[in-house]
Motif scaffolding. Structure first.
Motif, PDB file in Angstrom:
ATOM      1  N   PRO A 171       0.883  -1.227   0.084  1.00 27.74           N
ATOM      2  CA  PRO A 171      -0.089  -0.007   0.158  1.00 27.74           C
ATOM      3  C   PRO A 171       0.968   1.546  -0.132  1.00 27.74           C
ATOM      4  CG  PRO A 171       0.199  -0.991   2.143  1.00 27.74           C
ATOM      5  CD  PRO A 171       0.784  -1.992   1.274  1.00 27.74           C
ATOM      6  N   MET A 172       0.482   2.193  -0.717  1.00 28.77           N
ATOM      7  CA  MET A 172       1.137   3.447  -0.924  1.00 28.77           C
ATOM      8  C   MET A 172       0.715   4.259   0.435  1.00 28.77           C
ATOM      9  SD  MET A 172       0.828   4.309  -4.889  1.00 28.77           S
ATOM     10  CE  MET A 172       1.978   5.846  -4.790  1.00 28.77           C
ATOM     11  N   ALA A 173       1.626   5.106   0.815  1.00 31.25           N
ATOM     12  CA  ALA A 173       1.513   5.763   2.030  1.00 31.25           C
ATOM     13  C   ALA A 173       0.286   6.867   1.685  1.00 31.25           C
ATOM     14  CB  ALA A 173       2.649   6.614   2.622  1.00 31.25           C
ATOM     15  N   GLY A 174       0.355   7.424   0.402  1.00 30.22           N
ATOM     16  CA  GLY A 174      -0.658   8.466  -0.011  1.00 30.22           C
ATOM     17  C   GLY A 174      -2.113   7.902  -0.345  1.00 30.22           C
ATOM     18  N   SER A 175      -2.221   6.641  -0.263  1.00 30.68           N
ATOM     19  CA  SER A 175      -3.545   6.145  -0.792  1.00 30.68           C
ATOM     20  C   SER A 175      -4.474   6.232   0.096  1.00 30.68           C
ATOM     21  CB  SER A 175      -3.332   4.576  -1.292  1.00 30.68           C
ATOM     22  OG  SER A 175      -2.858   3.942  -0.182  1.00 30.68           O
ATOM     23  N   MET A 176      -5.777   6.052  -0.383  1.00 29.81           N
ATOM     24  CA  MET A 176      -6.768   6.333   0.732  1.00 29.81           C
ATOM     25  C   MET A 176      -6.932   4.995   1.385  1.00 29.81           C
ATOM     26  SD  MET A 176      -9.787   7.875  -1.567  1.00 29.81           S
ATOM     27  CE  MET A 176     -11.073   7.930  -0.188  1.00 29.81           C
ATOM     28  N   ALA A 177      -6.480   3.888   0.853  1.00 28.59           N
ATOM     29  CA  ALA A 177      -6.885   2.587   1.849  1.00 28.59           C
ATOM     30  C   ALA A 177      -5.605   2.634   2.864  1.00 28.59           C
ATOM     31  CB  ALA A 177      -6.226   1.401   0.731  1.00 28.59           C
ATOM     32  N   PHE A 178      -4.478   3.291   2.592  1.00 24.28           N
ATOM     33  CA  PHE A 178      -3.449   3.193   3.847  1.00 24.28           C
ATOM     34  C   PHE A 178      -3.942   4.072   4.891  1.00 24.28           C
ATOM     35  CE2 PHE A 178       0.645   4.771   5.469  1.00 24.28           C
ATOM     36  CZ  PHE A 178       1.126   3.621   5.973  1.00 24.28           C
ATOM     37  N   ARG A 179      -4.383   5.525   4.443  1.00 22.81           N
ATOM     38  CA  ARG A 179      -4.876   6.449   5.188  1.00 22.81           C
ATOM     39  C   ARG A 179      -6.008   6.044   6.048  1.00 22.81           C
ATOM     40  NH1 ARG A 179      -4.302  10.003   0.707  1.00 22.81           N
ATOM     41  NH2 ARG A 179      -6.506  10.118   0.436  1.00 22.81           N
ATOM     42  N   ALA A 180      -6.690   4.893   5.468  1.00 27.20           N
ATOM     43  CA  ALA A 180      -7.969   4.723   6.420  1.00 27.20           C
ATOM     44  C   ALA A 180      -7.599   3.628   7.459  1.00 27.20           C
ATOM     45  CB  ALA A 180      -9.029   3.962   5.385  1.00 27.20           C
ATOM     46  N   LEU A 181      -6.506   3.168   7.623  1.00 26.58           N
ATOM     47  CA  LEU A 181      -5.865   2.265   8.578  1.00 26.58           C
ATOM     48  C   LEU A 181      -5.771   3.275   9.831  1.00 26.58           C
ATOM     49  CD1 LEU A 181      -3.404   0.029   6.625  1.00 26.58           C
ATOM     50  CD2 LEU A 181      -5.641  -0.361   7.265  1.00 26.58           C
ATOM     51  N   GLY A 182      -5.720   2.415  10.820  1.00 23.58           N
ATOM     52  CA  GLY A 182      -5.345   3.354  12.220  1.00 23.58           C
ATOM     53  C   GLY A 182      -3.736   3.609  12.320  1.00 23.58           C
ATOM     54  N   LEU A 183      -3.417   4.329  13.309  1.00 29.84           N
ATOM     55  CA  LEU A 183      -2.092   4.844  13.264  1.00 29.84           C
ATOM     56  C   LEU A 183      -1.063   3.750  13.772  1.00 29.84           C
ATOM     57  CD1 LEU A 183      -0.076   7.107  13.416  1.00 29.84           C
ATOM     58  CD2 LEU A 183      -0.637   7.486  15.833  1.00 29.84           C
ATOM     59  N   ALA A 184      -1.614   2.842  14.513  1.00 29.92           N
ATOM     60  CA  ALA A 184      -0.646   1.614  15.139  1.00 29.92           C
ATOM     61  C   ALA A 184      -0.575   0.609  13.737  1.00 29.92           C
ATOM     62  CB  ALA A 184      -1.325   0.950  16.373  1.00 29.92           C
ATOM     63  N   THR A 185      -1.514   0.490  13.131  1.00 31.91           N
ATOM     64  CA  THR A 185      -1.454  -0.498  11.774  1.00 31.91           C
ATOM     65  C   THR A 185      -0.573   0.248  10.934  1.00 31.91           C
ATOM     66  OG1 THR A 185      -3.840  -1.277  12.408  1.00 31.91           O
ATOM     67  CG2 THR A 185      -2.828  -1.672  10.284  1.00 31.91           C
ATOM     68  N   GLN A 186      -0.657   1.418  10.690  1.00 28.42           N
ATOM     69  CA  GLN A 186       0.178   2.121   9.552  1.00 28.42           C
ATOM     70  C   GLN A 186       1.563   2.005  10.168  1.00 28.42           C
ATOM     71  OE1 GLN A 186      -0.914   6.151   8.998  1.00 28.42           O
ATOM     72  NE2 GLN A 186      -3.053   5.742   8.500  1.00 28.42           N
ATOM     73  N   THR A 187       2.063   2.183  11.331  1.00 25.95           N
ATOM     74  CA  THR A 187       3.441   2.048  11.882  1.00 25.95           C
ATOM     75  C   THR A 187       4.011   0.788  11.855  1.00 25.95           C
ATOM     76  OG1 THR A 187       3.010   3.713  13.647  1.00 25.95           O
ATOM     77  CG2 THR A 187       4.829   2.543  13.935  1.00 25.95           C
ATOM     78  N   ALA A 188       3.104  -0.353  12.039  1.00 17.88           N
ATOM     79  CA  ALA A 188       3.621  -1.869  11.873  1.00 17.88           C
ATOM     80  C   ALA A 188       3.946  -2.095  10.413  1.00 17.88           C
ATOM     81  CB  ALA A 188       2.497  -2.549  12.359  1.00 17.88           C
ATOM     82  N   ILE A 189       2.911  -1.335   9.509  1.00 11.52           N
ATOM     83  CA  ILE A 189       3.180  -1.894   8.146  1.00 11.52           C
ATOM     84  C   ILE A 189       4.540  -1.292   7.660  1.00 11.52           C
ATOM     85  CG2 ILE A 189       2.357  -1.488   5.737  1.00 11.52           C
ATOM     86  CD1 ILE A 189      -0.459  -1.878   6.974  1.00 11.52           C
TER      87      ILE A 189
END
Length: 510
Positions: A386-404
């Motif tokens: 997932p791209m960091a600027g995509s809507m799917a990535f932005r829809a994730l929580g902060l903890a999930t984004q950090t883990a990915i």
């Protein structure tokens, strides 16, 4: 001054009509008449004497009768507003003129007449509406004119005269509908005209079908007394087989209609909440049927009503109907549960009527979001992420984004370390010295030609290494410019600018 001059001046002053007090600027006022024609006026001028009985306002640029503009003129008997730019008449525009006898609105830009436009004109005798842009005369348009004797509607674009449009005109003696766009007229439309003496219907594109049976019979039986010799020539414009023939010369058996047929596909639909829906009702027949959509069951009071409209027409609320010629389009916007139910499409013409039911079901669950097409497959050897600027990535929580992000960084670091280890091993193998004679290729350059098999046997050493003869006079690849090293050795310590001599291959003879 010459002798007799004062007497002559006095005589002229006596002959000129006296100017009424308060007469509008540039207007001419005398007795009970005010003339303000051709003055480029945009509104009714102020200062018209209250006792005025005849007012000329023709040939100006008046576009609207302002509320109250005629209120002080309660004594008005005749009002001439022809050749102006009036586009509409407000309801009650002439309510303050109960004594008005004649009203001229010829050659304006009126497109329609609102109900109540002539309210208050109980004494009106003559109404001129010729030369406007009227297209339809709706029911009860002239209901407030019980003493009207002349109604001039020629040279408009009237294509529809509703059955009750002339209701209330029991005193009407002259009706002029010539030079319009009428294709048919009903018996009911002329029934209120009990005092009619002159009827003009010529120069209309009459559609000679079963709906005009009555008109031909009525003219032959007694209606011809209302028509002059010229007005009796009611010429047919369609169908093509009867075009340019007089209605009075056509037999009743030739005036036919084809009953309508209706088609709605599909007959049942399920829609989601919030959607917009269009349902087409195709109708055929002759004359072209009038199509009407209606909701069969009335919604309960207090509940939102389904809004339906025909494409290109005005919206109607549930239970009410609207019509369109030919095919009607039922349009439902922002569907709610109140829209669910049974609808009916009706097509009617002079030959009959046909109906088709349509049922709408509404999905009570929330409308599913529209899915976007799947992304293109990534190239082989590369894993999609997932791209960091995509809507799917932005829809994730902060903890999930950090883990990915941490996992992606760890995978990249592991790949780099693994590549470095492989390159080091390859480099160490090349630098390591093999035991004497291990993996070596012994070459004996016999310039007198290739060796024989027996000679090779003799040259085989005790470890089993074979000896080959290379003919150095026949290189297989020509020498060329040195290419920069592309393997991992350069990345791990190759000296920049150092040119490595290219390898040279030779023909081998054994």
């Amino acid at each position: 001054m010459a002798p007799g001059g004062p007497a002559l001046l006095l005589l002229l002053l006596l002959l000129l009509p006296p100017r009424a007090a308060g007469c509008p600027v540039a207007c001419r006022c005398y007795s009970a008449t005010v003339e303000c024609g051709a003055l480029r006026l945009r509104v009714v001028p102020l200062g018209i004497p209250p006792g005025t009985q005849t007012l000329f306002l023709q040939d100006n640029n008046i576009t609207r009768l302002e509320p109250g503009a005629l209120a002080p003129l309660a004594a008005l008997r005749r009002l001439y507003l022809h050749n102006n730019s009036l586009r509409a008449l407000e309801a009650g525009a002439f309510r303050a003129q109960p004594r008005l006898l004649e009203l001229a609105l010829t050659s304006n830009r009126l497109r329609g007449l609102r109900s109540g436009a002539f309210a208050g004109l109980a004494q009106l005798r003559v109404l001129y509406l010729a030369g406007n842009q009227l297209a339809r005369l709706l029911d009860f348009t002239f209901l407030h004119l019980p003493r009207l004797q002349e109604l001039h509607l020629q040279e408009n674009s009237i294509e529809l005269l509703e059955d009750q449009a002339l209701a209330g005109l029991s005193s009407l003696a002259l009706l002029d509908l010539s030079r319009n766009q009428l294709g048919t007229i009903s018996r009911e439309a002329l029934q209120p005209l009990a005092s009619l003496q002159v009827l003009r219907l010529t120069e209309n594109p009459w559609r000679c079908d079963c709906a005009l049976h009555w008109l031909g019979a009525w003219i032959k039986e007694g209606g011809q007394r209302l028509l002059s010799s010229r007005d009796r020539k009611i010429m047919c414009a369609e169908p093509p087989r009867l075009a340019l023939q007089s209605l009075l010369d056509i037999s009743h058996s030739s005036l036919i209609c084809i009953p309508p047929s209706v088609h709605v596909q599909p007959l049942e639909l399920t829609a989601n909440l919030g959607e917009d829906l269009r349902v087409a009702c195709q109708a055929s027949g002759y004359p072209q049927p009038l199509v009407t959509w209606r909701k069969v069951h009335q919604p309960r009071e207090g509940r939102p009503r389904a809004q339906a409209q025909l494409e290109g027409g005005a919206p109607v609320l549930g239970g009410h109907s609207a019509s369109d010629t030919g095919s009607g389009m039922l349009f439902l916007s922002n569907i709610t549960l109140a829209h669910a139910g049974k609808y009916e499409c009706e097509a009617s013409n002079a030959g009959g009527a046909a109906r088709v039911p349509f049922r709408l079901l509404v999905n009570a669950s929330r409308q599913q979001p529209v899915r976007s097409p799947p992304p293109a497959a990534p190239p082989a050897g590369r894993e999609p992420r997932p791209m960091a600027g995509s809507m799917a990535f932005r829809a994730l929580g902060l903890a999930t984004q950090t883990a990915i992000a941490a996992a992606i960084a760890l995978l990249a670091l592991t790949a780099v370390l693994l590549a470095a280890m492989i390159c080091r091993r390859r480099r160490r193998r090349k630098k390591a010295r093999a035991p004497p004679g291990e993996g070596a290729l012994f070459v004996n350059d016999y310039l007198d030609g290739p060796c024989t098999f027996a000679q090779l046997e003799e040259l085989r050493d005790e470890r089993g290494h074979e000896m080959f003869v290379i003919n150095r006079s026949k290189p297989l690849f020509a020498e060329g410019p040195a290419e920069g090293p592309a393997d991992c050795e350069q990345a791990e310590g190759a000296t920049p600018g150092l040119r490595v001599p290219p390898p040279v291959a030779y023909e081998i003879h054994c």
